[in-house]
Every structure is written in structure tokens, then in C-alpha cells.
Write a protein that holds these residues in place. Sequence first.
Motif, PDB file in Angstrom:
ATOM      1  N   GLU A 202       0.970  -1.016   0.025  1.00 21.06           N
ATOM      2  CA  GLU A 202       0.017   0.166  -0.088  1.00 21.06           C
ATOM      3  C   GLU A 202       0.857   1.146   0.201  1.00 21.06           C
ATOM      4  OE1 GLU A 202      -2.511  -0.359   3.562  1.00 21.06           O
ATOM      5  OE2 GLU A 202      -2.477  -2.426   3.652  1.00 21.06           O
ATOM      6  N   SER A 203       0.539   2.481  -1.235  1.00 18.97           N
ATOM      7  CA  SER A 203       1.114   3.901  -0.223  1.00 18.97           C
ATOM      8  C   SER A 203       2.471   3.865  -1.613  1.00 18.97           C
ATOM      9  CB  SER A 203       0.869   4.240  -0.041  1.00 18.97           C
ATOM     10  OG  SER A 203      -0.151   3.938   1.650  1.00 18.97           O
ATOM     11  N   GLY A 204       2.936   4.728  -1.757  1.00 19.84           N
ATOM     12  CA  GLY A 204       3.776   4.906  -2.700  1.00 19.84           C
ATOM     13  C   GLY A 204       4.306   4.408  -4.008  1.00 19.84           C
ATOM     14  N   ILE A 205       3.177   3.814  -4.698  1.00 24.68           N
ATOM     15  CA  ILE A 205       3.461   2.979  -6.176  1.00 24.68           C
ATOM     16  C   ILE A 205       2.540   3.660  -7.250  1.00 24.68           C
ATOM     17  CG2 ILE A 205       3.206   0.873  -7.089  1.00 24.68           C
ATOM     18  CD1 ILE A 205       2.231  -0.161  -4.636  1.00 24.68           C
ATOM     19  N   SER A 206       3.888   4.492  -7.933  1.00 25.23           N
ATOM     20  CA  SER A 206       3.530   4.564  -9.178  1.00 25.23           C
ATOM     21  C   SER A 206       4.407   4.259 -10.511  1.00 25.23           C
ATOM     22  CB  SER A 206       4.037   6.404  -8.535  1.00 25.23           C
ATOM     23  OG  SER A 206       5.317   6.203  -8.896  1.00 25.23           O
ATOM     24  N   ASP A 207       5.014   3.388  -9.857  1.00 22.04           N
ATOM     25  CA  ASP A 207       5.987   2.801 -11.617  1.00 22.04           C
ATOM     26  C   ASP A 207       5.264   1.248 -11.732  1.00 22.04           C
ATOM     27  OD1 ASP A 207       7.426   2.329 -14.072  1.00 22.04           O
ATOM     28  OD2 ASP A 207       9.813   3.143 -12.679  1.00 22.04           O
TER      29      ASP A 207
END
Length: 245
Positions: A202-207
Motif C-alpha cells: 500500500e502507498s507510494g506506488i507509481s511505476d
Amino acid sequence: MQDILKEIVAHKHLELERLCAKKPSLREALLQSETGIIAEFKRKSPSKGWIKQDGRADIIPLSYQQNGATAISILTDEHYFGGADEFIRQARQSGVTLPILYKNFVIDEAQLYAAALCGASAVLLIAACLSKQECKRLMEKAHALGLEVLLEMHSEAELEYAELEPDVCGINNRNLGSFVTDVENSFRLAELLPREAVKVSESGISDPNTVKLLRSAGFRGFLIGENFMKTADPGVALNAFISKL
């Protein structure tokens, strides 16, 4: 009058059966999905303020479903995240049939009833907010109401909560004190969780490449919100993200 009363009471029993009936399973959806994206409807953040103040729960969650989401997460905290229980109800009425995670800071059984009533499939329980005994009690109550539990942990010390055998184990990459995110947290803690646990990062995934690496580390779910919500069309952004996986 008595006949009408009997009819009303009989209908109430049906309503209660629906309330406690098993909802679309988050756990099974993640196990069966090739992508595992839990797309989040998140209008506001305590650290960043409004992300999409005009975001509509009767439009964006359905667009997520139409563009390949495995499940939907909906923030229901009003004060800090601009959410509402009504958003889940609106999403269901718009046609969302995927599992919906009731994402809030659950500390009392009353919130579990609220989650069941508005149409959620699962609830988030946060280890940092609860003692292990409180978590166990809330998990049992959630299951009694037909809700699955995504149990969120952030540190190695909190991993003992996994002994409660939640339906899904979440690793939050965001420190809830500082709100700083670090995806390495998922990689670090994954190998310490039970092998059979269904794991969500969870969270901070953008790639998309990060998702690929997390999947190879044993994760089956990836909760992504801001990365989609900050765009003009979150559903289209989700579709583009999935196309790169």
C-alpha cells in the motif's frame, strides 16, 4: 394490523440476511487477478490537501472497474480525507460490482456496521491503531457481518498481528506518523510474513515496474490512489498503468 406487522418483520429478516451475506471477496479477487490493482478513490490527503475535490463517487469507481481494476478502495474518513460512507453506496448504485474496501481508521464496532450497511466487501484494520486483542475482536465482528479484513502493518514489530490470520495482509509503505513513503518497506517485510498470506503493498506506488518487482516478492495486491486521482481521468490513468504491466 397484525398481518402487516408480520410482513414488515419478515422483510426485516430478509434485509438482515442481505446485510450479513457474503460480499464479493477481496481475497479471492486478488488471488485470481493477473494485475492485483486496488484502485483507490481518494479526494484528499492530510499531507497534500485536496487531490481531487470535485471527484465523484458515482463516476470514478465505476470507471476504475471498466478500466481493469481488481478491486476498489474508498476513503470514508471525512475530516482528513474528504470521504464519506455514502461514497461506497453511490459507487454501488452506479454499478460497481467489484470488491470494495472500506478504508478508514476503524476503532469501534459501530464502524463495521456502517461498512456493511453501505455495501463494502472488506474493511481496513490498522495495527498501529489497535491492540492485538482489539484487532482480534473487531476482526471476529467483521467476519460475523460478512466482511473480510485487510490488516495493515507497517513495522516489523507489528507483524505479530499476522498471527490473527486476516483475510489479507497489508504492508503500508507510508509512515502514518510522518506520512513519508518508502516502497522498500514492502520488500523488507514481505519475507517475514507467513508464506500463505495474501499480501498487499500500500502507498507510494507509481511505476508499473515497481508492481512487477513486488509481485516477484510475493505480493498479490497493490493499492494505488494518488497516482490515479491526481490525473484528469483516473480511470484512463489506471488503464494506461495496467497496459504497461
